[in-house]
Design a protein around this motif. Structure first.
Motif, PDB file in Angstrom:
ATOM      1  N   MET A 171      -5.634 -12.166  -7.224  1.00 58.36           N
ATOM      2  CA  MET A 171      -6.187 -10.869  -7.250  1.00 58.36           C
ATOM      3  C   MET A 171      -5.447 -10.206  -6.146  1.00 58.36           C
ATOM      4  O   MET A 171      -5.410 -10.612  -4.896  1.00 58.36           O
ATOM      5  N   LYS A 172      -5.011  -9.038  -6.565  1.00 53.46           N
ATOM      6  CA  LYS A 172      -4.413  -7.992  -5.367  1.00 53.46           C
ATOM      7  C   LYS A 172      -5.252  -6.974  -5.041  1.00 53.46           C
ATOM      8  O   LYS A 172      -6.258  -6.697  -5.723  1.00 53.46           O
ATOM      9  N   VAL A 173      -5.228  -6.744  -3.660  1.00 55.88           N
ATOM     10  CA  VAL A 173      -6.021  -5.735  -3.141  1.00 55.88           C
ATOM     11  C   VAL A 173      -5.365  -4.786  -2.650  1.00 55.88           C
ATOM     12  O   VAL A 173      -4.273  -4.879  -1.977  1.00 55.88           O
ATOM     13  N   ILE A 174      -5.569  -3.346  -2.582  1.00 60.45           N
ATOM     14  CA  ILE A 174      -5.110  -2.118  -2.066  1.00 60.45           C
ATOM     15  C   ILE A 174      -5.606  -1.599  -0.879  1.00 60.45           C
ATOM     16  O   ILE A 174      -6.760  -1.505  -0.843  1.00 60.45           O
ATOM     17  N   LYS A 175      -4.981  -1.706   0.449  1.00 58.06           N
ATOM     18  CA  LYS A 175      -5.313  -1.294   1.447  1.00 58.06           C
ATOM     19  C   LYS A 175      -5.509   0.349   1.510  1.00 58.06           C
ATOM     20  O   LYS A 175      -4.956   1.027   0.671  1.00 58.06           O
ATOM     21  N   ARG A 176      -6.178   0.518   2.577  1.00 59.38           N
ATOM     22  CA  ARG A 176      -6.324   2.257   2.808  1.00 59.38           C
ATOM     23  C   ARG A 176      -5.127   3.073   2.890  1.00 59.38           C
ATOM     24  O   ARG A 176      -4.840   4.043   2.270  1.00 59.38           O
ATOM     25  N   ASN A 177      -4.153   2.287   3.358  1.00 63.03           N
ATOM     26  CA  ASN A 177      -2.881   2.891   3.664  1.00 63.03           C
ATOM     27  C   ASN A 177      -2.016   2.753   2.517  1.00 63.03           C
ATOM     28  O   ASN A 177      -0.729   3.186   2.355  1.00 63.03           O
ATOM     29  N   GLY A 178      -2.421   2.389   1.441  1.00 62.73           N
ATOM     30  CA  GLY A 178      -1.640   2.190   0.148  1.00 62.73           C
ATOM     31  C   GLY A 178      -0.934   0.914  -0.052  1.00 62.73           C
ATOM     32  O   GLY A 178      -0.407   0.650  -1.282  1.00 62.73           O
ATOM     33  N   SER A 179      -0.693   0.071   0.903  1.00 67.14           N
ATOM     34  CA  SER A 179      -0.179  -1.272   0.610  1.00 67.14           C
ATOM     35  C   SER A 179      -0.954  -2.176  -0.283  1.00 67.14           C
ATOM     36  O   SER A 179      -2.299  -2.187   0.037  1.00 67.14           O
ATOM     37  N   ILE A 180      -0.408  -2.910  -1.051  1.00 63.94           N
ATOM     38  CA  ILE A 180      -0.668  -3.808  -1.848  1.00 63.94           C
ATOM     39  C   ILE A 180      -0.543  -5.360  -1.252  1.00 63.94           C
ATOM     40  O   ILE A 180       0.436  -5.387  -1.020  1.00 63.94           O
ATOM     41  N   TYR A 181      -1.539  -6.058  -1.374  1.00 64.85           N
ATOM     42  CA  TYR A 181      -1.262  -7.550  -0.844  1.00 64.85           C
ATOM     43  C   TYR A 181      -2.219  -8.604  -1.652  1.00 64.85           C
ATOM     44  O   TYR A 181      -3.073  -8.098  -2.461  1.00 64.85           O
ATOM     45  N   GLU A 182      -1.898  -9.757  -1.710  1.00 67.55           N
ATOM     46  CA  GLU A 182      -2.799 -10.897  -2.337  1.00 67.55           C
ATOM     47  C   GLU A 182      -3.764 -10.986  -1.730  1.00 67.55           C
ATOM     48  O   GLU A 182      -3.865 -11.224  -0.306  1.00 67.55           O
ATOM     49  N   LEU A 183      -5.093 -11.160  -2.141  1.00 65.52           N
ATOM     50  CA  LEU A 183      -6.421 -11.460  -1.412  1.00 65.52           C
ATOM     51  C   LEU A 183      -6.184 -12.821  -0.944  1.00 65.52           C
ATOM     52  O   LEU A 183      -6.006 -13.805  -1.495  1.00 65.52           O
ATOM     53  N   ASN A 184      -6.393 -12.925   0.441  1.00 71.24           N
ATOM     54  CA  ASN A 184      -6.177 -13.989   1.166  1.00 71.24           C
ATOM     55  C   ASN A 184      -7.816 -14.586   1.381  1.00 71.24           C
ATOM     56  O   ASN A 184      -8.492 -14.108   2.010  1.00 71.24           O
ATOM     57  N   VAL A 185      -7.973 -15.841   0.673  1.00 69.72           N
ATOM     58  CA  VAL A 185      -9.310 -16.381   0.900  1.00 69.72           C
ATOM     59  C   VAL A 185      -9.760 -16.534   2.281  1.00 69.72           C
ATOM     60  O   VAL A 185     -10.740 -16.547   2.763  1.00 69.72           O
ATOM     61  N   ASP A 186      -8.702 -17.324   3.190  1.00 71.43           N
ATOM     62  CA  ASP A 186      -8.924 -17.628   4.317  1.00 71.43           C
ATOM     63  C   ASP A 186      -9.206 -16.539   5.369  1.00 71.43           C
ATOM     64  O   ASP A 186     -10.051 -16.641   6.072  1.00 71.43           O
ATOM     65  N   LYS A 187      -8.786 -15.327   5.033  1.00 70.33           N
ATOM     66  CA  LYS A 187      -8.997 -14.269   5.656  1.00 70.33           C
ATOM     67  C   LYS A 187     -10.517 -13.701   5.611  1.00 70.33           C
ATOM     68  O   LYS A 187     -11.177 -13.111   6.588  1.00 70.33           O
ATOM     69  N   LEU A 188     -11.009 -13.779   4.224  1.00 70.50           N
ATOM     70  CA  LEU A 188     -12.111 -13.133   3.885  1.00 70.50           C
ATOM     71  C   LEU A 188     -13.090 -14.293   4.590  1.00 70.50           C
ATOM     72  O   LEU A 188     -14.130 -13.689   5.019  1.00 70.50           O
ATOM     73  N   LYS A 189     -12.916 -15.457   4.500  1.00 69.86           N
ATOM     74  CA  LYS A 189     -13.950 -16.593   5.009  1.00 69.86           C
ATOM     75  C   LYS A 189     -13.929 -16.319   6.680  1.00 69.86           C
ATOM     76  O   LYS A 189     -15.193 -16.267   7.124  1.00 69.86           O
ATOM     77  N   THR A 190     -13.060 -16.042   7.186  1.00 73.80           N
ATOM     78  CA  THR A 190     -12.738 -15.754   8.750  1.00 73.80           C
ATOM     79  C   THR A 190     -13.451 -14.535   9.191  1.00 73.80           C
ATOM     80  O   THR A 190     -14.270 -14.642  10.143  1.00 73.80           O
ATOM     81  N   SER A 191     -13.462 -13.609   8.102  1.00 76.76           N
ATOM     82  CA  SER A 191     -13.880 -12.238   8.503  1.00 76.76           C
ATOM     83  C   SER A 191     -15.620 -12.307   8.424  1.00 76.76           C
ATOM     84  O   SER A 191     -16.417 -11.729   9.412  1.00 76.76           O
TER      85      SER A 191
END
Length: 93
Positions: free
Chosen positions: A1-21
């Motif tokens: 799953m890809k996510v677009i940030k507010r600045n327009g950059s696109i990245y792969e959703l990182n499950v570890d970052k989601l958990k950490t957050s």
């Protein structure tokens, strides 16, 4: 799953970052989430994302949508205080 940030950059959703957050949001208000809690929350978030994305596998979600889903799941599973803490993340930076 890809996510677009507010600045327009696109990245792969990182499950570890989601958990950490989520864990950091709970820790900020002195709430301890178990690994079972985190697994339940993350699985539910991905279930919702996959349901939304069922007919369009190349769809990109936004950070806004992702945050809303995470907030919804936290509240739904009784973590209302963690949900509030999670939504306050941007204001603490």
């Amino acid at each position: 799953m890809k996510v677009i940030k507010r600045n327009g950059s696109i990245y792969e959703l990182n499950v570890d970052k989601l958990k950490t957050s989520i864990l950091n949001s709970a820790s900020d208000i002195n709430i301890l989430l178990t690994q079972s809690d985190i697994k339940l929350i993350v699985n539910q978030v991905f279930h919702i994302l996959n349901t939304i994305d069922k007919n369009n596998k190349s769809r990109i979600t936004s950070t806004y949508e992702l945050r809303g889903i995470i907030h919804y799941v936290l509240v739904k599973h009784g973590f209302k205080n963690v949900a509030s803490s999670y939504m306050d993340i941007d204001f603490r930076k």
